[in-house]
Enzyme design. Structure first.
Site, PDB file in Angstrom:
ATOM      1  N   HIS A 281       0.822  -1.225   0.000  1.00 21.76           N
ATOM      2  CA  HIS A 281       0.000   0.000   0.000  1.00 21.76           C
ATOM      3  C   HIS A 281       0.854   1.272   0.000  1.00 21.76           C
ATOM      4  O   HIS A 281       0.355   2.347   0.279  1.00 21.76           O
ATOM      5  CB  HIS A 281      -0.988   0.007   1.184  1.00 21.76           C
ATOM      6  CG  HIS A 281      -2.024  -1.066   1.044  1.00 21.76           C
ATOM      7  ND1 HIS A 281      -3.235  -0.852   0.435  1.00 21.76           N
ATOM      8  CD2 HIS A 281      -2.011  -2.374   1.394  1.00 21.76           C
ATOM      9  CE1 HIS A 281      -3.936  -1.989   0.440  1.00 21.76           C
ATOM     10  NE2 HIS A 281      -3.198  -2.929   0.998  1.00 21.76           N
TER      11      HIS A 281
ATOM     12  N   ASP B  23       2.534   2.095  -2.759  1.00 18.78           N
ATOM     13  CA  ASP B  23       2.651   2.600  -4.146  1.00 18.78           C
ATOM     14  C   ASP B  23       1.773   3.817  -4.400  1.00 18.78           C
ATOM     15  O   ASP B  23       2.232   4.820  -4.940  1.00 18.78           O
ATOM     16  CB  ASP B  23       2.455   1.490  -5.204  1.00 18.78           C
ATOM     17  CG  ASP B  23       1.122   0.775  -5.174  1.00 18.78           C
ATOM     18  OD1 ASP B  23       0.314   1.023  -4.251  1.00 18.78           O
ATOM     19  OD2 ASP B  23       0.881  -0.032  -6.096  1.00 18.78           O
TER      20      ASP B  23
ATOM     21  N   LEU C 236      -2.022 -12.261  -6.064  1.00 21.65           N
ATOM     22  CA  LEU C 236      -0.845 -12.391  -6.937  1.00 21.65           C
ATOM     23  C   LEU C 236      -1.026 -11.580  -8.202  1.00 21.65           C
ATOM     24  O   LEU C 236      -0.310 -11.746  -9.189  1.00 21.65           O
ATOM     25  CB  LEU C 236      -0.607 -13.874  -7.275  1.00 21.65           C
ATOM     26  CG  LEU C 236      -0.367 -14.776  -6.078  1.00 21.65           C
ATOM     27  CD1 LEU C 236      -0.249 -16.235  -6.498  1.00 21.65           C
ATOM     28  CD2 LEU C 236       0.894 -14.350  -5.322  1.00 21.65           C
ATOM     29  N   SER C 237      -2.030 -10.731  -8.165  1.00 14.47           N
ATOM     30  CA  SER C 237      -2.270  -9.763  -9.216  1.00 14.47           C
ATOM     31  C   SER C 237      -2.582 -10.353 -10.584  1.00 14.47           C
ATOM     32  O   SER C 237      -1.947 -10.030 -11.594  1.00 14.47           O
ATOM     33  CB  SER C 237      -1.085  -8.804  -9.313  1.00 14.47           C
ATOM     34  OG  SER C 237      -1.549  -7.680  -9.983  1.00 14.47           O
ATOM     35  N   SER C 238      -3.602 -11.186 -10.584  1.00 18.65           N
ATOM     36  CA  SER C 238      -4.085 -11.680 -11.871  1.00 18.65           C
ATOM     37  C   SER C 238      -4.655 -10.514 -12.683  1.00 18.65           C
ATOM     38  O   SER C 238      -4.639 -10.535 -13.917  1.00 18.65           O
ATOM     39  CB  SER C 238      -5.133 -12.760 -11.662  1.00 18.65           C
ATOM     40  OG  SER C 238      -6.086 -12.331 -10.728  1.00 18.65           O
TER      41      SER C 238
ATOM     42  N   GLU D 274      -7.588  -0.257 -14.920  1.00 21.22           N
ATOM     43  CA  GLU D 274      -8.056  -0.775 -13.626  1.00 21.22           C
ATOM     44  C   GLU D 274      -8.853   0.306 -12.884  1.00 21.22           C
ATOM     45  O   GLU D 274      -9.891   0.033 -12.296  1.00 21.22           O
ATOM     46  CB  GLU D 274      -6.840  -1.221 -12.803  1.00 21.22           C
ATOM     47  CG  GLU D 274      -7.173  -1.704 -11.429  1.00 21.22           C
ATOM     48  CD  GLU D 274      -7.024  -3.216 -11.253  1.00 21.22           C
ATOM     49  OE1 GLU D 274      -6.483  -3.886 -12.146  1.00 21.22           O
ATOM     50  OE2 GLU D 274      -7.454  -3.704 -10.199  1.00 21.22           O
TER      51      GLU D 274
ATOM     52  N   ASP E  53       1.633  -3.329  -9.425  1.00 22.84           N
ATOM     53  CA  ASP E  53       1.333  -4.630 -10.026  1.00 22.84           C
ATOM     54  C   ASP E  53       1.632  -4.631 -11.519  1.00 22.84           C
ATOM     55  O   ASP E  53       2.227  -5.574 -12.054  1.00 22.84           O
ATOM     56  CB  ASP E  53      -0.143  -4.992  -9.811  1.00 22.84           C
ATOM     57  CG  ASP E  53      -0.470  -5.095  -8.336  1.00 22.84           C
ATOM     58  OD1 ASP E  53       0.463  -5.126  -7.527  1.00 22.84           O
ATOM     59  OD2 ASP E  53      -1.668  -5.144  -8.019  1.00 22.84           O
TER      60      ASP E  53
HETATM   61  C1  GLA Z   1      -3.036  -4.106  -4.949  1.00 25.43           C
HETATM   62  C2  GLA Z   1      -2.850  -2.891  -5.859  1.00 25.43           C
HETATM   63  C3  GLA Z   1      -1.419  -2.375  -5.809  1.00 25.43           C
HETATM   64  C4  GLA Z   1      -0.926  -2.185  -4.389  1.00 25.43           C
HETATM   65  C5  GLA Z   1      -1.233  -3.416  -3.544  1.00 25.43           C
HETATM   66  C6  GLA Z   1      -0.917  -3.220  -2.092  1.00 25.43           C
HETATM   67  O1  GLA Z   1      -2.329  -5.206  -5.432  1.00 25.43           O
HETATM   68  O2  GLA Z   1      -3.196  -3.201  -7.181  1.00 25.43           O
HETATM   69  O3  GLA Z   1      -1.327  -1.174  -6.549  1.00 25.43           O
HETATM   70  O4  GLA Z   1      -1.459  -1.032  -3.810  1.00 25.43           O
HETATM   71  O5  GLA Z   1      -2.594  -3.803  -3.645  1.00 25.43           O
HETATM   72  O6  GLA Z   1       0.438  -3.028  -1.915  1.00 25.43           O
END
Ligand code: GLA
Length: 376
Positions: free
Chosen positions: A25, A27, A114-116, A149, A161
């Site tokens: 958090h 970023d 894991l940021s799909s 997004e 991400d």
């Molecule tokens: C999600 C968001 C990122 C980042 C994280 C937390 O993955 O997409 O931009 O803020 O949460 O670090």
């Protein structure tokens, strides 16, 4: 879907998920992060279909859909918005995208932190860039995916991400300064330890709205501190001293959020130092420390993640653990001695099943390269 019958893809793109070692958090607060792509990825196969505007998109495990490039709007079907959002952003930059067909296949667990989402956005943007020769730079792909997004998915995410998905390099983590977008690859050698992910399989539906609330709370903290420190623009510029001086003017919640971010930013730099000194104990301690903040101050953890981190603490062969990603579930990241990996996975799964009656998923990840065209 009809188009699949004549599907002879011209291009295959692999777009990876990511882990973040530390800097959660931070970023969107213009601070530092330390992510890397992993081997789990989303694969896109693409072909031009000869039409000017008609596109067919099919995702394995979901229903496919067709769209007209002249008429793009937000869909009620959530996953379609990753595609539509990217097309909408690209259309603001160029009109060179024409009709295409695309299949999407993933071995990246969805909603697992894991940021799909970024893998979807960046993979499609990367593929279309190549297929239609759009001439977009990697950083343009990262930024347009982040905007997609924001506008179509509704999460006001930072840039981590998408940056990690596109820019990662095998064997390294990226130290990214989210203010300047300057970055540096940090080689990581954690031998004889492994990075083991434990997937809670919990995905809280409030994640997106709570995420946006955290961002607003941080902004509130900045606007209060700004009264006596007019130069600060974000929590990146705030210090502990400034925060303590303004403490009486803010709610305990806003104070806690700011407190976490100020410390978390420092932890990123400490983690880089620990990696460079190969001080793996320090790496582990920073992970535990970060999780404490994630759980108690930033309040983006959940009982399942807390349980797994506490469980890791009982095992002397685990150096550290924390929940990774946006929060409210997803995966914990664990640094586990290679001799103990199998026992750790089994014992964690047993304990988790007993407590939550959920089958834990445990897997190893390695720092991997970013989005790329793959031959087939
Ligand atoms: C999600 C968001 C990122 C980042 C994280 C937390 O993955 O997409 O931009 O803020 O949460 O670090």
């Amino acid at each position: 879907m009809q188009f699949l019958e004549n599907f002879t893809p011209e291009l295959t793109v692999a777009s990876p998920g990511r882990i973040n070692f530390i800097g959660e958090h931070t970023d969107y607060n213009m601070g530092y992060v330390l992510p890397t792509a992993i081997g789990n990825k989303i694969t896109f196969k693409l072909q031009k279909n000869g039409t000017d505007n008609f596109c067919n998109v099919y995702s394995v495990g979901y229903k496919g859909f067709s769209l007209d490039l002249r008429n793009i709007s937000i869909s009620d079907t959530e996953w379609e918005n990753y595609v539509l959002g990217v097309l909408n952003e690209i259309s603001k930059l160029t009109d060179s995208v024409k009709g295409f067909d695309c299949t999407i296949e993933s071995n990246l667990p969805l909603g697992s932190g894991l940021s799909s989402s970024a893998a979807m956005e960046c993979g499609l943007a990367y593929g279309l860039n190549e297929l239609f020769g759009l001439g977009l730079s990697k950083i343009a792909i990262v930024e347009l995916s982040q905007r997609a997004e924001h506008s179509y998915v509704g999460t006001q995410c930072g840039i981590m991400d998408q940056f990690a998905s596109v820019m990662s390099k095998e064997g390294n983590v990226i130290l990214l300064d989210c203010q300047s977008l300057e970055y540096q690859y940090i080689p990581i050698d954690i031998h004889p330890y492994k990075i083991i992910m434990l997937n809670t399989k919990v995905e809280h539906t409030l994640a997106s709205s709570e995420y946006n609330t955290r961002k607003l709370e941080c902004e509130e903290g900045v606007s209060i501190m700004k009264k006596s420190n007019p130069d600060i623009k974000s929590l990146r510029d705030a210090t502990r001293y400034m925060l303590e001086n303004s403490k009486n003017e803010m709610t305990q919640t806003v104070y806690n959020r700011c407190s976490f971010i100020i410390d978390e930013n420092k932890r990123v730099l400490k983690m880089v130092d620990a990696f460079q000194r190969k001080d793996l104990e320090a790496v582990g301690n920073l992970l535990y420390e970060a999780h404490q903040g994630i759980s108690k101050l930033y309040e983006v953890s959940c009982p399942e993640s807390d349980f797994l981190v506490d469980f890791a603490k009982t095992n002397a062969k685990v150096l550290g653990a924390r929940q990774t990603g946006g929060g409210f579930g997803g995966c914990t990241l664990n640094i586990v001695h290679e001799s103990a990996v199998e026992d750790f996975k089994r014992e964690a799964a047993d304990a988790y099943k007993k407590t939550f009656n959920i089958d834990l998923e445990a897997f190893e990840v390695r720092p991997s390269g970013g989005t790329k065209i793959v031959n087939f």
